[in-house]
Design a protein around this motif. Structure first.
Motif, PDB file in Angstrom:
ATOM      1  N   ALA A 129       0.838  -1.205   0.000  1.00 41.47           N
ATOM      2  CA  ALA A 129       0.000   0.000   0.000  1.00 41.47           C
ATOM      3  C   ALA A 129       0.871   1.252   0.000  1.00 41.47           C
ATOM      4  CB  ALA A 129      -0.919  -0.003   1.219  1.00 41.47           C
ATOM      5  N   GLY A 130       1.971   1.206   0.753  1.00 42.30           N
ATOM      6  CA  GLY A 130       2.883   2.345   0.791  1.00 42.30           C
ATOM      7  C   GLY A 130       3.532   2.599  -0.557  1.00 42.30           C
ATOM      8  N   ILE A 131       3.917   1.521  -1.232  1.00 47.72           N
ATOM      9  CA  ILE A 131       4.538   1.658  -2.550  1.00 47.72           C
ATOM     10  C   ILE A 131       3.548   2.276  -3.548  1.00 47.72           C
ATOM     11  CG2 ILE A 131       5.484   0.390  -4.511  1.00 47.72           C
ATOM     12  CD1 ILE A 131       6.620  -1.626  -2.500  1.00 47.72           C
ATOM     13  N   ILE A 132       2.306   1.801  -3.507  1.00 49.00           N
ATOM     14  CA  ILE A 132       1.284   2.322  -4.430  1.00 49.00           C
ATOM     15  C   ILE A 132       1.020   3.807  -4.157  1.00 49.00           C
ATOM     16  CG2 ILE A 132      -1.154   2.181  -5.072  1.00 49.00           C
ATOM     17  CD1 ILE A 132      -0.973  -0.848  -4.550  1.00 49.00           C
ATOM     18  N   ILE A 133       0.882   4.159  -2.874  1.00 48.86           N
ATOM     19  CA  ILE A 133       0.637   5.564  -2.516  1.00 48.86           C
ATOM     20  C   ILE A 133       1.815   6.437  -2.935  1.00 48.86           C
ATOM     21  CG2 ILE A 133       0.368   7.163  -0.579  1.00 48.86           C
ATOM     22  CD1 ILE A 133      -1.201   4.946   0.854  1.00 48.86           C
ATOM     23  N   ALA A 134       3.037   5.945  -2.700  1.00 52.92           N
ATOM     24  CA  ALA A 134       4.236   6.709  -3.060  1.00 52.92           C
ATOM     25  C   ALA A 134       4.298   6.953  -4.562  1.00 52.92           C
ATOM     26  CB  ALA A 134       5.482   5.977  -2.585  1.00 52.92           C
ATOM     27  N   ILE A 135       3.948   5.937  -5.345  1.00 52.48           N
ATOM     28  CA  ILE A 135       3.963   6.078  -6.800  1.00 52.48           C
ATOM     29  C   ILE A 135       2.907   7.075  -7.262  1.00 52.48           C
ATOM     30  CG2 ILE A 135       3.504   4.888  -8.976  1.00 52.48           C
ATOM     31  CD1 ILE A 135       4.792   2.399  -7.751  1.00 52.48           C
ATOM     32  N   LEU A 136       1.695   6.989  -6.679  1.00 51.71           N
ATOM     33  CA  LEU A 136       0.619   7.898  -7.061  1.00 51.71           C
ATOM     34  C   LEU A 136       0.964   9.346  -6.724  1.00 51.71           C
ATOM     35  CD1 LEU A 136      -2.524   5.845  -5.962  1.00 51.71           C
ATOM     36  CD2 LEU A 136      -1.698   6.238  -8.299  1.00 51.71           C
ATOM     37  N   VAL A 137       1.536   9.548  -5.535  1.00 53.82           N
ATOM     38  CA  VAL A 137       1.869  10.902  -5.096  1.00 53.82           C
ATOM     39  C   VAL A 137       2.992  11.496  -5.936  1.00 53.82           C
ATOM     40  CG1 VAL A 137       2.852  12.244  -3.191  1.00 53.82           C
ATOM     41  CG2 VAL A 137       1.056  10.570  -2.732  1.00 53.82           C
ATOM     42  N   SER A 138       3.949  10.657  -6.303  1.00 53.24           N
ATOM     43  CA  SER A 138       5.133  11.146  -7.020  1.00 53.24           C
ATOM     44  C   SER A 138       5.086  10.831  -8.512  1.00 53.24           C
ATOM     45  CB  SER A 138       6.397  10.529  -6.409  1.00 53.24           C
ATOM     46  OG  SER A 138       6.442  10.724  -5.021  1.00 53.24           O
ATOM     47  N   SER A 139       3.942  10.423  -9.020  1.00 52.75           N
ATOM     48  CA  SER A 139       3.864   9.960 -10.411  1.00 52.75           C
ATOM     49  C   SER A 139       4.207  11.053 -11.417  1.00 52.75           C
ATOM     50  CB  SER A 139       2.467   9.404 -10.700  1.00 52.75           C
ATOM     51  OG  SER A 139       1.475  10.403 -10.488  1.00 52.75           O
ATOM     52  N   ALA A 140       3.768  12.271 -11.144  1.00 47.78           N
ATOM     53  CA  ALA A 140       4.012  13.363 -12.098  1.00 47.78           C
ATOM     54  C   ALA A 140       5.504  13.590 -12.290  1.00 47.78           C
ATOM     55  CB  ALA A 140       3.340  14.646 -11.600  1.00 47.78           C
ATOM     56  N   ALA A 166      13.064  17.254  -7.100  1.00 49.56           N
ATOM     57  CA  ALA A 166      13.683  16.609  -5.930  1.00 49.56           C
ATOM     58  C   ALA A 166      12.674  16.391  -4.804  1.00 49.56           C
ATOM     59  CB  ALA A 166      14.857  17.454  -5.432  1.00 49.56           C
ATOM     60  N   SER A 167      11.781  17.363  -4.627  1.00 46.48           N
ATOM     61  CA  SER A 167      10.796  17.233  -3.545  1.00 46.48           C
ATOM     62  C   SER A 167       9.876  16.038  -3.785  1.00 46.48           C
ATOM     63  CB  SER A 167       9.961  18.512  -3.432  1.00 46.48           C
ATOM     64  OG  SER A 167       9.291  18.781  -4.655  1.00 46.48           O
ATOM     65  N   GLY A 168       9.543  15.777  -5.059  1.00 44.68           N
ATOM     66  CA  GLY A 168       8.699  14.631  -5.377  1.00 44.68           C
ATOM     67  C   GLY A 168       9.387  13.319  -5.080  1.00 44.68           C
ATOM     68  N   PHE A 169      10.687  13.228  -5.430  1.00 43.92           N
ATOM     69  CA  PHE A 169      11.446  12.008  -5.141  1.00 43.92           C
ATOM     70  C   PHE A 169      11.642  11.827  -3.638  1.00 43.92           C
ATOM     71  CE2 PHE A 169      12.767  12.634  -9.589  1.00 43.92           C
ATOM     72  CZ  PHE A 169      12.527  11.356 -10.077  1.00 43.92           C
ATOM     73  N   THR A 170      11.877  12.929  -2.947  1.00 42.54           N
ATOM     74  CA  THR A 170      12.043  12.862  -1.491  1.00 42.54           C
ATOM     75  C   THR A 170      10.773  12.345  -0.832  1.00 42.54           C
ATOM     76  OG1 THR A 170      13.610  14.711  -1.521  1.00 42.54           O
ATOM     77  CG2 THR A 170      12.555  14.184   0.576  1.00 42.54           C
ATOM     78  N   LEU A 171       9.631  12.872  -1.281  1.00 41.63           N
ATOM     79  CA  LEU A 171       8.344  12.431  -0.739  1.00 41.63           C
ATOM     80  C   LEU A 171       8.132  10.947  -1.003  1.00 41.63           C
ATOM     81  CD1 LEU A 171       5.725  13.213   0.663  1.00 41.63           C
ATOM     82  CD2 LEU A 171       4.786  13.821  -1.587  1.00 41.63           C
ATOM     83  N   PHE A 172       8.547  10.499  -2.190  1.00 36.76           N
ATOM     84  CA  PHE A 172       8.419   9.079  -2.544  1.00 36.76           C
ATOM     85  C   PHE A 172       9.141   8.205  -1.524  1.00 36.76           C
ATOM     86  CE2 PHE A 172      10.224   5.312  -4.576  1.00 36.76           C
ATOM     87  CZ  PHE A 172       9.114   4.724  -5.161  1.00 36.76           C
ATOM     88  N   PHE A 173      10.397   8.530  -1.234  1.00 38.98           N
ATOM     89  CA  PHE A 173      11.184   7.716  -0.315  1.00 38.98           C
ATOM     90  C   PHE A 173      10.711   7.850   1.137  1.00 38.98           C
ATOM     91  CE2 PHE A 173      14.247   8.113  -3.872  1.00 38.98           C
ATOM     92  CZ  PHE A 173      14.427   6.761  -4.114  1.00 38.98           C
ATOM     93  N   VAL A 174      10.201   9.017   1.487  1.00 38.80           N
ATOM     94  CA  VAL A 174       9.659   9.209   2.846  1.00 38.80           C
ATOM     95  C   VAL A 174       8.454   8.316   3.060  1.00 38.80           C
ATOM     96  CG1 VAL A 174       8.461  10.839   4.359  1.00 38.80           C
ATOM     97  CG2 VAL A 174      10.560  11.537   3.186  1.00 38.80           C
ATOM     98  N   ILE A 175       7.564   8.280   2.070  1.00 37.06           N
ATOM     99  CA  ILE A 175       6.364   7.431   2.180  1.00 37.06           C
ATOM    100  C   ILE A 175       6.759   5.963   2.262  1.00 37.06           C
ATOM    101  CG2 ILE A 175       4.285   6.647   0.972  1.00 37.06           C
ATOM    102  CD1 ILE A 175       4.031   9.475  -0.194  1.00 37.06           C
ATOM    103  N   ILE A 176       7.719   5.552   1.427  1.00 38.58           N
ATOM    104  CA  ILE A 176       8.182   4.164   1.462  1.00 38.58           C
ATOM    105  C   ILE A 176       8.771   3.834   2.830  1.00 38.58           C
ATOM    106  CG2 ILE A 176       9.870   2.531   0.542  1.00 38.58           C
ATOM    107  CD1 ILE A 176       7.569   2.984  -1.324  1.00 38.58           C
ATOM    108  N   ALA A 177       9.544   4.764   3.390  1.00 37.79           N
ATOM    109  CA  ALA A 177      10.172   4.542   4.691  1.00 37.79           C
ATOM    110  C   ALA A 177       9.125   4.402   5.795  1.00 37.79           C
ATOM    111  CB  ALA A 177      11.134   5.686   5.020  1.00 37.79           C
ATOM    112  N   ILE A 178       8.101   5.245   5.750  1.00 35.18           N
ATOM    113  CA  ILE A 178       7.050   5.203   6.779  1.00 35.18           C
ATOM    114  C   ILE A 178       6.288   3.884   6.720  1.00 35.18           C
ATOM    115  CG2 ILE A 178       4.843   6.210   7.494  1.00 35.18           C
ATOM    116  CD1 ILE A 178       5.958   8.940   6.643  1.00 35.18           C
TER     117      ILE A 178
END
Length: 295
Positions: A129-140, A166-178
């Motif tokens: 679920a985290g991976i899917i959310i991270a991809i959706l949030v950072s997809s653009a 960079a902020s989009g990629f950072t958010l991606f990894f933060v979501i994955i980490a959480i």
């Protein structure tokens, strides 16, 4: 669980409690210490156990690898049950001071493998679920970079685009980490709770999450220390992993033992151990109500 009324006043009495206890930041160090106590008492046995574990895991993964699609999916669930057997061995040693290698397969022959697999599945779904959310949030941001790469844009432009996003990629990894941390928390105490205390999948995951929630500082220091220990063990050609890998399992069992057991001193009924100030003794434990495992 019955207590031994003839115990001396200095002998720790350990009683399982379904309500996890807060152990503070020092808990992380204490869990590693307990794990090391278990390893050093049966040093060569533990090395043998971990070698057997990896050989059997490799055989299982290889055999299931020949089954298209289904095999690679099933393989992690099977090896998860086997890994839980390492925790069962730690419990057996703690309670009886002996190690039986066939306890490695305890999750299979006591028919609790469904609960272990179910809890592992819940943990995996949390991460997914985290991976899917991270991809959706950072997809653009990701789509822009992928399009630029596929369109053979100059490296300078791609580099600038990566900086701009960079902020989009950072958010991606933060979501994955959480979500990765949540996934780990959901399964942390599951092997012991299922194999030792007979929990089903959902109650085990719920109890594991509750235990982690009130022991965030201890868990943080535990994983930081364990990471450095594992990193150091890689230096001498990775041979140190023969010690640090079983240590990671015994220390995880130590955290379960510290958080889910009262440590009362003698027959005085002193509950001071609940606050985390008592010390667990390997050689002086109360009788366990898990006779099937240690018998």
């Amino acid at each position: 669980m019955e207590q031994d009324n003839n115990s001396s006043q200095t002998e720790p009495q350990e009683v399982f409690t379904p309500i996890p206890q807060a152990r503070g930041a020092s808990g992380g160090v204490r869990w590693l210490g307990l794990g090391w106590d278990l390893i050093k008492e049966r040093f060569w046995m533990w090395i043998g156990v971990i070698i057997i574990y990896f050989i059997v895991s490799l055989i299982i993964s290889t055999i299931l690898g020949f089954i298209p699609l289904i095999g690679p999916i099933i393989s992690p669930f099977i090896t998860t049950v086997l890994a839980a057997g390492v925790v069962a061995i730690a419990h057996q040693q703690y309670e009886t001071q002996r190690i039986d290698v066939d306890t490695l397969f305890f999750g299979f022959y006591n028919k609790r493998y469904l609960s272990l697999m179910g809890a592992y599945g819940i943990s995996f779904l949390i991460l997914l679920a985290g991976i899917i959310i991270a991809i959706l949030v950072s997809s653009a941001a990701m789509m822009d970079i992928i399009y630029a790469i596929n369109s053979d844009y100059p490296d300078e432009i791609i580099a600038d685009m990566m900086v701009d996003n960079a902020s989009g990629f950072t958010l991606f990894f933060v979501i994955i980490a959480i979500f990765g941390a949540l996934s780990t928390a959901a399964y942390w105490f599951v092997p012991a709770l299922v194999l030792v205390n007979g929990y089903k999948a959902f109650p085990a995951v719920k109890a594991s999450l509750a235990a982690v929630k009130i022991n965030l500082s201890g868990g943080f220091f535990f994983f930081i220390l364990l990471f450095f220990i594992l990193a150091i063990s890689l230096i001498p050609f990775g041979l140190g992993l023969l010690i640090t890998i079983p240590l990671s399992y015994t220390a995880m069992y130590g955290s379960y033992r510290d958080i889910f057991y009262h440590h009362n001193i003698g027959s005085q009924g002193n509950n001071g151990g609940i606050g985390g100030n008592s010390t667990i003794s390997l050689n002086k434990t109360a009788e366990s109500n898990i006779g099937k495992l240690v018998s």
